[in-house]
Design a protein around this motif. Structure first.
Motif, PDB file in Angstrom:
ATOM      1  N   UNK A 194      31.421  84.809  36.652  1.00  0.00           N
ATOM      2  CA  UNK A 194      30.795  85.457  35.475  1.00  0.00           C
ATOM      3  C   UNK A 194      31.026  84.611  34.221  1.00  0.00           C
ATOM      4  N   UNK A 195      32.247  84.076  34.114  1.00  0.00           N
ATOM      5  CA  UNK A 195      32.602  83.242  32.969  1.00  0.00           C
ATOM      6  C   UNK A 195      31.716  81.996  32.928  1.00  0.00           C
ATOM      7  N   UNK A 196      31.549  81.385  34.093  1.00  0.00           N
ATOM      8  CA  UNK A 196      30.742  80.162  34.162  1.00  0.00           C
ATOM      9  C   UNK A 196      29.281  80.462  33.843  1.00  0.00           C
ATOM     10  N   UNK A 197      28.800  81.586  34.355  1.00  0.00           N
ATOM     11  CA  UNK A 197      27.418  81.979  34.058  1.00  0.00           C
ATOM     12  C   UNK A 197      27.224  82.158  32.559  1.00  0.00           C
ATOM     13  N   UNK A 198      28.258  82.686  31.908  1.00  0.00           N
ATOM     14  CA  UNK A 198      28.147  82.960  30.472  1.00  0.00           C
ATOM     15  C   UNK A 198      28.278  81.701  29.621  1.00  0.00           C
ATOM     16  N   UNK A 199      29.057  80.721  30.113  1.00  0.00           N
ATOM     17  CA  UNK A 199      29.325  79.563  29.266  1.00  0.00           C
ATOM     18  C   UNK A 199      28.376  78.402  29.486  1.00  0.00           C
ATOM     19  N   UNK A 200      27.856  78.246  30.695  1.00  0.00           N
ATOM     20  CA  UNK A 200      26.943  77.125  30.874  1.00  0.00           C
ATOM     21  C   UNK A 200      25.681  77.610  31.549  1.00  0.00           C
ATOM     22  N   UNK A 201      24.628  76.860  31.340  1.00  0.00           N
ATOM     23  CA  UNK A 201      23.338  77.331  31.832  1.00  0.00           C
ATOM     24  C   UNK A 201      23.255  77.198  33.347  1.00  0.00           C
ATOM     25  N   UNK A 202      23.735  76.070  33.843  1.00  0.00           N
ATOM     26  CA  UNK A 202      23.622  75.837  35.284  1.00  0.00           C
ATOM     27  C   UNK A 202      24.989  75.922  35.922  1.00  0.00           C
ATOM     28  N   UNK A 203      25.214  76.917  36.730  1.00  0.00           N
ATOM     29  CA  UNK A 203      26.513  76.979  37.379  1.00  0.00           C
ATOM     30  C   UNK A 203      26.443  76.471  38.800  1.00  0.00           C
ATOM     31  N   UNK A 204      25.211  76.201  39.251  1.00  0.00           N
ATOM     32  CA  UNK A 204      25.056  75.625  40.588  1.00  0.00           C
ATOM     33  C   UNK A 204      25.500  74.166  40.513  1.00  0.00           C
ATOM     34  N   UNK A 205      26.596  73.811  41.159  1.00  0.00           N
ATOM     35  CA  UNK A 205      27.066  72.430  41.043  1.00  0.00           C
ATOM     36  C   UNK A 205      26.125  71.468  41.761  1.00  0.00           C
ATOM     37  N   UNK A 206      26.064  70.257  41.243  1.00  0.00           N
ATOM     38  CA  UNK A 206      25.206  69.242  41.824  1.00  0.00           C
ATOM     39  C   UNK A 206      26.101  68.242  42.546  1.00  0.00           C
ATOM     40  N   UNK A 207      25.693  67.868  43.764  1.00  0.00           N
ATOM     41  CA  UNK A 207      26.480  66.887  44.522  1.00  0.00           C
ATOM     42  C   UNK A 207      25.861  65.510  44.347  1.00  0.00           C
ATOM     43  N   UNK A 208      26.647  64.573  43.864  1.00  0.00           N
ATOM     44  CA  UNK A 208      26.104  63.236  43.630  1.00  0.00           C
ATOM     45  C   UNK A 208      27.021  62.146  44.192  1.00  0.00           C
ATOM     46  N   UNK A 209      26.462  60.950  44.305  1.00  0.00           N
ATOM     47  CA  UNK A 209      27.288  59.780  44.571  1.00  0.00           C
ATOM     48  C   UNK A 209      26.873  58.689  43.598  1.00  0.00           C
ATOM     49  N   UNK A 210      27.817  58.321  42.747  1.00  0.00           N
ATOM     50  CA  UNK A 210      27.541  57.259  41.767  1.00  0.00           C
ATOM     51  C   UNK A 210      27.317  55.938  42.485  1.00  0.00           C
ATOM     52  N   UNK A 211      27.858  55.846  43.698  1.00  0.00           N
ATOM     53  CA  UNK A 211      27.752  54.597  44.467  1.00  0.00           C
ATOM     54  C   UNK A 211      26.411  54.462  45.162  1.00  0.00           C
ATOM     55  N   UNK A 212      25.934  55.559  45.803  1.00  0.00           N
ATOM     56  CA  UNK A 212      24.707  55.446  46.606  1.00  0.00           C
ATOM     57  C   UNK A 212      23.483  55.996  45.874  1.00  0.00           C
ATOM     58  N   UNK A 213      23.701  56.728  44.794  1.00  0.00           N
ATOM     59  CA  UNK A 213      22.569  57.319  44.068  1.00  0.00           C
ATOM     60  C   UNK A 213      22.117  58.635  44.676  1.00  0.00           C
ATOM     61  N   UNK A 214      22.808  59.074  45.719  1.00  0.00           N
ATOM     62  CA  UNK A 214      22.497  60.359  46.336  1.00  0.00           C
ATOM     63  C   UNK A 214      22.655  61.489  45.301  1.00  0.00           C
ATOM     64  N   UNK A 215      21.701  62.406  45.293  1.00  0.00           N
ATOM     65  CA  UNK A 215      21.791  63.559  44.388  1.00  0.00           C
ATOM     66  C   UNK A 215      21.308  63.290  42.970  1.00  0.00           C
TER      67      UNK A 215
END
Ligand code: GDP
Ligand code: MG
Length: 234
Positions: A194-215
Motif C-alpha cells: 500500500x505504501x509503495x502504491x501511494x508513493x510511486x506510480x509504478x510498483x511493478x518492478x522491472x527486470x533488467x540486465x545492464x549487460x545484455x540489455x534484457x528488459x
C-alpha cells in the motif's frame, strides 16, 4: 526528460547509464549521461562530469578527511557546480549517474537541489541488484528503499532489478504469498504494498540486465508510463 539512477553501490548504475543511453539512441532519441560520482572515473563518455570540478580522492588529501568525510564534503562542493553539470541544450534524455553510496545522494541536500534545478520531467530509477535478493525480506527492503527515493527527492520512481542475466527476482505476489500469515513480516509486506502504491506510480518492478540489455523495452515503457501519469504535474 531526466532519468536519475539511484541505488546501492555495485547495483550497476554506471553500467546501465552507458547501456541504456545507447539503447535510447538506437530508438532514435538523443541521450547523454551526466556523471555525478566524484569518486569513480566513468567508463563511458559523459556529457558532463562532476570529476572535472571535484575529485573525492583529492578532497581526502587536501582536507585531511577520511573516505566518508571526503565523500560527504565532495557532495557539498559538487552542489556549487550544478549549473555547469546540468546540460542546457535539448537532449531528449539526460541520465544522471549518481555516487555509489546511495545515502550520499539521499541524505545530503545535493539530490533535492539537483531535482529543483531540472526543468523537464524527472523520474528516478532505483536499481537493485537481483543477485542480492535472497528472501522476501531483502526484496521488500529494496522496494521500500525505492519508495524512499520518491519521498526524499519528491520524484516518481521505478524499481528496476538489475543483473537479471545472473538471477531473476520473483513477482511481488510470490513473496506476498510466501509471507501470508507469517506474523510481523507478512503484515509488514501487506502494508508495504500500500505504501509503495501511494508513493510511486509504478510498483511493478522491472527486470533488467545492464549487460545484455534484457528488459530495456519494459524499462522504457515504465518510464513513459510514469511520464504520462505525472507529466502534467511537471
Ligand atoms: P554502480 O556502483 O552502481 O555504478 O555499479 P557498476 O555499474 O560499477 O557495476 C558494478 C559491477 O556489476 C560491475 O562489475 C559490473 O560489470 C557489474 N554489472 C552491472 N550490471 C550488470 C548486469 O546487468 N549483469 C551482470 N552480470 N553484471 C553487471
Ligand atoms: Mg557507479
Amino acid at each position: 526528460m531526466n532519468i536519475i539512477l539511484l541505488g546501492p553501490a555495485g547495483s550497476g548504475k554506471s553500467t546501465i547509464a552507458e547501456s541504456f543511453s545507447k539503447y535510447l539512441e538506437d530508438e532514435g532519441y538523443s541521450a547523454g549521461v551526466v556523471n555525478l560520482d566524484s569518486a569513480s572515473p566513468p567508463r563511458y563518455s559523459p556529457i558532463s562530469d562532476v570529476r572535472e570540478f571535484v575529485r573525492a580522492e583529492e578532497v581526502m588529501e587536501k582536507e585531511g578527511l577520511g573516505i566518508n568525510g571526503a565523500l560527504l564534503r565532495s557532495m557539498e562542493l559538487a552542489a556549487e557546480h550544478l549549473d555547469d553539470l546540468i546540460p542546457k541544450d535539448g537532449w531528449d534524455f539526460v541520465i544522471y549517474d549518481t555516487p555509489g553510496q546511495l545515502e550520499l545522494f539521499m541524505y545530503t541536500s545535493f539530490g533535492r537541489e539537483l531535482v529543483s534545478r531540472l526543468e523537464s520531467f524527472t523520474v528516478g530509477v532505483f536499481l537493485a541488484d537481483s543477485t542480492r535478493v535472497t528472501s522476501p525480506s531483502t526484496y521488500s527492503a529494496m522496494i521500500a528503499q525505492s519508495a524512499i527515493v520518491t519521498l526524499m527527492l519528491e520524484i516518481p520512481s521505478i524499481t528496476a532489478f538489475n543483473k537479471s542475466d545472473r538471477a531473476r527476482v520473483k513477482e511481488f505476489e510470490h513473496y506476498a504469498r510466501e509471507l501470508e500469515g507469517e506474523g510481523v513480516l507478512g503484515e509488514f509486506f501487506e502494508k508495504l504494498l500500500k505504501f509503495v502504491e501511494a508513493t510511486s506510480v509504478i510498483y511493478r518492478p522491472v527486470l533488467v540486465s545492464a549487460k545484455t540489455g534484457e528488459g530495456f523495452d519494459e524499462l522504457f515503457s515504465a518510464v513513459n508510463e510514469v511520464f504520462c501519469a505525472c507529466g502534467d504535474l511537471s
